[in-house]
Scaffold this motif. Structure first.
Motif, mmCIF file in Angstrom:
data_model
loop_
_atom_site.group_PDB
_atom_site.id
_atom_site.type_symbol
_atom_site.label_atom_id
_atom_site.label_comp_id
_atom_site.label_asym_id
_atom_site.label_seq_id
_atom_site.Cartn_x
_atom_site.Cartn_y
_atom_site.Cartn_z
ATOM 1 N N ARG A 87 7.171 -4.727 2.576
ATOM 2 C CA ARG A 87 6.451 -5.186 3.758
ATOM 3 C C ARG A 87 5.777 -6.523 3.479
ATOM 4 O O ARG A 87 6.043 -7.185 2.483
ATOM 5 C CB ARG A 87 5.421 -4.134 4.180
ATOM 6 N N HIS A 88 4.862 -6.890 4.374
ATOM 7 C CA HIS A 88 4.143 -8.156 4.199
ATOM 8 C C HIS A 88 3.220 -8.111 2.991
ATOM 9 O O HIS A 88 2.875 -9.158 2.439
ATOM 10 C CB HIS A 88 3.335 -8.470 5.453
ATOM 11 N N TYR A 89 2.769 -6.919 2.612
ATOM 12 C CA TYR A 89 1.901 -6.747 1.460
ATOM 13 C C TYR A 89 2.526 -5.702 0.528
ATOM 14 O O TYR A 89 3.246 -4.813 0.972
ATOM 15 C CB TYR A 89 0.503 -6.275 1.875
ATOM 16 N N ALA A 90 2.222 -5.831 -0.757
ATOM 17 C CA ALA A 90 2.689 -4.846 -1.731
ATOM 18 C C ALA A 90 1.633 -3.768 -1.929
ATOM 19 O O ALA A 90 0.430 -4.017 -1.758
ATOM 20 C CB ALA A 90 2.999 -5.528 -3.061
ATOM 21 N N LEU A 91 2.072 -2.586 -2.274
ATOM 22 C CA LEU A 91 1.142 -1.526 -2.651
ATOM 23 C C LEU A 91 0.840 -1.656 -4.142
ATOM 24 O O LEU A 91 1.700 -2.097 -4.920
ATOM 25 C CB LEU A 91 1.751 -0.153 -2.364
ATOM 26 N N PRO A 92 -0.368 -1.297 -4.581
ATOM 27 C CA PRO A 92 -0.691 -1.405 -6.012
ATOM 28 C C PRO A 92 0.167 -0.470 -6.842
ATOM 29 O O PRO A 92 0.693 0.539 -6.346
ATOM 30 C CB PRO A 92 -2.172 -1.028 -6.074
ATOM 31 N N SER A 93 0.318 -0.782 -8.111
ATOM 32 C CA SER A 93 1.208 -0.013 -8.984
ATOM 33 C C SER A 93 0.720 1.412 -9.201
ATOM 34 O O SER A 93 1.517 2.293 -9.518
ATOM 35 C CB SER A 93 1.346 -0.731 -10.336
ATOM 36 N N TRP A 94 -0.568 1.672 -9.029
ATOM 37 C CA TRP A 94 -1.127 2.990 -9.282
ATOM 38 C C TRP A 94 -1.162 3.852 -8.018
ATOM 39 O O TRP A 94 -1.832 4.897 -7.989
ATOM 40 C CB TRP A 94 -2.565 2.847 -9.806
ATOM 41 N N ILE A 95 -0.430 3.470 -6.978
ATOM 42 C CA ILE A 95 -0.557 4.120 -5.683
ATOM 43 C C ILE A 95 -0.231 5.614 -5.749
ATOM 44 O O ILE A 95 -0.688 6.396 -4.903
ATOM 45 C CB ILE A 95 0.345 3.413 -4.649
ATOM 46 N N GLY A 96 0.506 6.048 -6.764
ATOM 47 C CA GLY A 96 0.812 7.464 -6.892
ATOM 48 C C GLY A 96 -0.411 8.328 -7.127
ATOM 49 O O GLY A 96 -0.382 9.537 -6.856
ATOM 50 N N ALA A 97 -1.489 7.743 -7.630
ATOM 51 C CA ALA A 97 -2.730 8.490 -7.864
ATOM 52 C C ALA A 97 -3.708 8.348 -6.715
ATOM 53 O O ALA A 97 -4.858 8.781 -6.829
ATOM 54 C CB ALA A 97 -3.390 8.016 -9.169
ATOM 55 N N GLU A 98 -3.266 7.781 -5.593
ATOM 56 C CA GLU A 98 -4.159 7.540 -4.458
ATOM 57 C C GLU A 98 -4.829 8.818 -3.980
ATOM 58 O O GLU A 98 -6.035 8.860 -3.736
ATOM 59 C CB GLU A 98 -3.364 6.919 -3.317
ATOM 60 N N GLY A 99 -4.036 9.908 -3.851
ATOM 61 C CA GLY A 99 -4.590 11.158 -3.339
ATOM 62 C C GLY A 99 -5.677 11.723 -4.234
ATOM 63 O O GLY A 99 -6.728 12.162 -3.761
ATOM 64 N N HIS B 241 1.411 -16.380 -2.762
ATOM 65 C CA HIS B 241 1.106 -14.955 -2.603
ATOM 66 C C HIS B 241 1.722 -14.209 -3.783
ATOM 67 O O HIS B 241 2.936 -14.013 -3.858
ATOM 68 C CB HIS B 241 1.671 -14.443 -1.271
ATOM 69 N N LEU B 242 0.889 -13.792 -4.721
ATOM 70 C CA LEU B 242 1.331 -13.000 -5.868
ATOM 71 C C LEU B 242 1.286 -11.529 -5.486
ATOM 72 O O LEU B 242 0.344 -11.084 -4.831
ATOM 73 C CB LEU B 242 0.431 -13.269 -7.073
ATOM 74 N N ARG B 243 2.277 -10.761 -5.919
ATOM 75 C CA ARG B 243 2.322 -9.372 -5.495
ATOM 76 C C ARG B 243 3.012 -8.513 -6.545
ATOM 77 O O ARG B 243 3.824 -8.986 -7.336
ATOM 78 C CB ARG B 243 3.042 -9.231 -4.152
ATOM 79 N N GLU B 244 2.644 -7.244 -6.527
ATOM 80 C CA GLU B 244 3.286 -6.272 -7.402
ATOM 81 C C GLU B 244 4.651 -5.895 -6.836
ATOM 82 O O GLU B 244 4.952 -6.133 -5.654
ATOM 83 C CB GLU B 244 2.417 -5.009 -7.513
ATOM 84 N N LEU B 245 5.463 -5.280 -7.685
ATOM 85 C CA LEU B 245 6.725 -4.732 -7.191
ATOM 86 C C LEU B 245 6.424 -3.602 -6.207
ATOM 87 O O LEU B 245 5.574 -2.754 -6.470
ATOM 88 C CB LEU B 245 7.565 -4.195 -8.349
ATOM 89 N N CYS B 246 7.109 -3.589 -5.074
ATOM 90 C CA CYS B 246 6.843 -2.570 -4.057
ATOM 91 C C CYS B 246 8.153 -2.191 -3.377
ATOM 92 O O CYS B 246 8.871 -3.070 -2.875
ATOM 93 C CB CYS B 246 5.833 -3.087 -3.034
ATOM 94 N N PRO B 247 8.490 -0.915 -3.333
ATOM 95 C CA PRO B 247 9.753 -0.504 -2.716
ATOM 96 C C PRO B 247 9.757 -0.604 -1.198
ATOM 97 O O PRO B 247 10.828 -0.576 -0.587
ATOM 98 C CB PRO B 247 9.901 0.962 -3.161
ATOM 99 N N GLU B 248 8.593 -0.719 -0.560
ATOM 100 C CA GLU B 248 8.556 -0.742 0.894
ATOM 101 C C GLU B 248 8.916 -2.109 1.473
ATOM 102 O O GLU B 248 9.380 -2.205 2.608
ATOM 103 C CB GLU B 248 7.177 -0.311 1.394
ATOM 104 N N LEU C 259 -1.668 -6.690 9.588
ATOM 105 C CA LEU C 259 -2.636 -5.782 8.993
ATOM 106 C C LEU C 259 -2.085 -5.173 7.709
ATOM 107 O O LEU C 259 -0.880 -4.953 7.558
ATOM 108 C CB LEU C 259 -3.000 -4.668 9.976
ATOM 109 N N TRP C 260 -2.986 -4.892 6.803
ATOM 110 C CA TRP C 260 -2.625 -4.275 5.529
ATOM 111 C C TRP C 260 -2.218 -2.816 5.747
ATOM 112 O O TRP C 260 -2.788 -2.126 6.590
ATOM 113 C CB TRP C 260 -3.820 -4.308 4.585
ATOM 114 N N PRO C 261 -1.244 -2.308 4.987
ATOM 115 C CA PRO C 261 -0.924 -0.876 5.076
ATOM 116 C C PRO C 261 -2.093 -0.012 4.615
ATOM 117 O O PRO C 261 -2.300 1.090 5.123
ATOM 118 C CB PRO C 261 0.292 -0.722 4.163
ATOM 119 N N ILE C 262 -2.855 -0.504 3.648
ATOM 120 C CA ILE C 262 -4.107 0.115 3.212
ATOM 121 C C ILE C 262 -5.155 -0.990 3.195
ATOM 122 O O ILE C 262 -4.988 -2.003 2.531
ATOM 123 C CB ILE C 262 -3.984 0.742 1.808
#
Length: 418
Positions: A169-181, A160-167, A40-43
Motif C-alpha cells: 500500500r501507500h505505507y508499509a507495516l512495521p516488521s513486528w506487526i505479528g505481535a500487534e495483538g 520515503h523509506l519503508r520496511e518490506l511489506c506484503p500488502e 490515511l495510514w492503515p494503522i
C-alpha cells in the motif's frame, strides 16, 4: 463502541442494550483518504506510538535495532553525506531507523538549492507528522497555541523509506506487526490497572442496617473505627465488635470485585515472550533470561552473529538501496562493508563480531600495570581455567579428558610470563 440488538421489555418499556468494546478499531483507519486528500495510514502513527510506550521490551527492541543497524555510522566516502547533516550522519540515520522500527516508515527531506541542482541539507521529518499526499507529502505540525500548520512537499523533496511489506500500500507495516495483538493486550491490561487505581473511588464495603435506624453515635463509632483502626498495614485484620439491635441486623456487603492482578501479568509476560521473535532480536539483548540458558560467551557471540546477519545486515542494505537516487546525485553508490570499498562507495558500519578476549589473556597486562600482584594472578589462574573449560563445553559439548588441554597450556604459558 458498537451496539448489539436492543430487545424491549413489553411490560416495563425498558430498553436493554449491550455495549461491546471495539478493540479492533484501535489500530485501524476507517477510510482511505482524509479530509485534506491525504492517504490515511492503515494503522494510525499515534496508535503505533502508544504501543511503543506500552511495552518495555518492545521499546527496547526498537532502540537496539536502530542503534545496532545505523549507530556505527557511515564508512567509505562518507564526508559528502556528513557535511549535509546538521548533527552528523550517525544521528540522522539512527533517528530514521528509530522511525522505521516504530512505524515501518521514515521520511528524509532533501533540501536543494534554488536552481534545484545542488543538495544543501538532509533532514529527518518525524513520521508521526507525515502523510502521503497525492503526488507528494503532507506534514501537520502542531503550533504552541494548538493550531495545526500544514506543509506540503513534492515527491522530489522527500525520500520515503519503508520496511518490506506484503500488502504493497501507500505505507508499509512495521516488521513486528505479528505481535500487534499481544502488544495491544498488554496496553489494555496496563490501562485497566491504571484506571483501577485512578477511578476506584467507591468504598470497598457497605455497612447495612436492616430493620433498624442507626443512631448518630453508632454511625460516628463505625466511621472512626474504619478511619483510625483499619487503614494502614499495621492495622490490618482487626475486628469490629458491634451489638445488633433486637429487631434488626447489621450486615457488611462488599461493593468492589476482587482484582486478580496475576491474570494481567500473564498477558504482559506473554507479550514479552513474543516481542523478541517479532523483532528478530535475541532475548538476552533485551534483558530477558530464560531457564536453561548457559550464559557463556560463546552463546552470546552466536546470538550476535545471527542478529547481525539475519536482522541488521538486511536493514542496512535496504536503507542504502532506497537511498540510491540521492547517492547517485551525490556521485556515490552503495558498497559492501565485507570487502574493500571503492573511493566513491559508502556503507554503514557493521557490528564488530570479534569474540571478547578471555580474562586470562589480560592477566599479563594487569600484572605489568601493577593492578594485580604476581601472587594474585597465580591465585586466579585455576579459577579462570575452570571458567574457560565450562564455556568451551557449553559451545562444543563435553571435552574429552584425554585430549590435549589447550586451556591448561595457555595458562601455563601465562603463568610463566607473570
Amino acid at each position: 463502541m458498537s451496539r448489539a440488538d436492543t430487545p424491549e421489555n413489553a411490560e416495563t418499556g425498558l430498553t436493554v442494550s449491550v455495549q461491546k468494546s471495539d478493540l479492533a478499531g484501535l489500530l485501524s483507519a476507517r477510510a482511505e483518504v482524509g479530509l485534506d486528500g491525504e492517504y490515511l495510514w492503515p494503522i494510525e502513527p499515534r496508535n503505533l506510538a502508544a504501543l511503543y510506550r506500552s511495552s518495555a521490551e518492545h521499546g527496547r527492541a526498537i532502540h537496539v535495532k536502530a542503534e545496532s543497524a545505523f549507530g556505527g555510522g557511515l564508512i567509505g566516502a562518507a564526508d559528502k553525506i556528513e557535511d549535509l547533516c546538521e548533527t552528523g550522519a550517525t544521528e540522522l540515520f539512527t533517528l530514521l531507523g528509530l522511525d522505521l522500527e516504530t512505524y515501518g516508515n521514515a521520511f528524509l527531506q532533501v533540501i536543494r538549492s534554488n536552481d534545484d541542482k545542488r543538495v544543501l541539507r538532509l533532514r529527518r521529518l518525524p513520521t508521526i507528522t507525515m502523510s502521503r499526499f497525492r503526488n507528494g507529502y503532507l506534514q501537520r505540525v502542531t503550533k504552541p497555541n494548538g493550531d495545526t500548520r500544514k506543509i506540503t512537499f513534492t515527491a522530489r523533496e522527500i525520500i520515503h523509506l519503508r520496511e518490506l511489506c506484503p500488502e504493497g500500500r501507500h505505507y508499509a507495516l512495521p516488521s513486528w506487526i505479528g505481535a500487534e495483538g499481544m502488544l495491544e493486550l498488554a496496553l489494555n491490561a496496563t490501562r485497566y490497572n491504571a484506571s483501577f487505581f485512578k477511578n476506584n473511588a467507591i468504598p470497598e464495603y457497605a455497612v447495612v442496617f436492616k430493620g433498624v435506624t442507626p443512631t448518630a453515635d453508632q454511625k460516628r463509632d463505625i466511621q472512626e473505627f474504619f478511619r483510625n483502626e483499619v487503614q494502614g498495614v499495621d492495622n490490618s485484620h482487626r475486628t469490629l465488635v458491634m451489638g445488633a439491635p433486637e429487631d434488626g441486623s447489621i450486615e457488611f456487603e462488599k461493593l468492589t470485585a476482587d482484582v486478580k492482578d496475576g491474570d494481567f501479568l500473564k498477558l504482559i509476560d506473554a507479550a514479552r515472550d513474543r516481542v523478541p521473535v517479532a523483532h528478530g532480536v535475541p532475548p538476552r539483548m533485551l534483558g530477558i533470561m530464560s531457564a536453561g540458558q548457559l550464559g557463556g560467551g560463546g552463546e552470546v557471540s552466536g546470538q550476535l552473529f545471527t542478529f547481525e546477519h539475519l536482522t541488521l545486515k538486511p536493514k542496512r542494505r535496504r536503507m542504502l538501496d532506497q537511498l540510491r537516487p540521492l547517492l547517485r546525485e551525490l556521485g556515490l553508490k552503495p558498497g559492501d562493508p565485507e570487502r574493500p570499498l571503492a573511493p566513491n562507495e559508502v556503507a554503514f558500519r557493521p557490528l564488530d563480531l570479534t569474540p571478547p578476549k578471555d580474562d586470562a589473556e589480560d592477566l599479563p597486562g594487569l600484572v605489568g600495570a601493577g593492578i594485580l600482584t604476581h601472587e594474585e594472578a597465580r591465585a586466579l589462574l585455576p579459577q579462570l581455567a575452570r571458567a574457560a573449560q565450562s564455556d568451551a563445553e557449553g559451545r562444543h559439548g563435553p571435552i574429552s579428558r584425554s585430549a590435549p588441554d589447550d586451556t591448561a597450556t595457555l595458562l601455563a604459558a601465562l603463568l610463566a610470563r607473570t
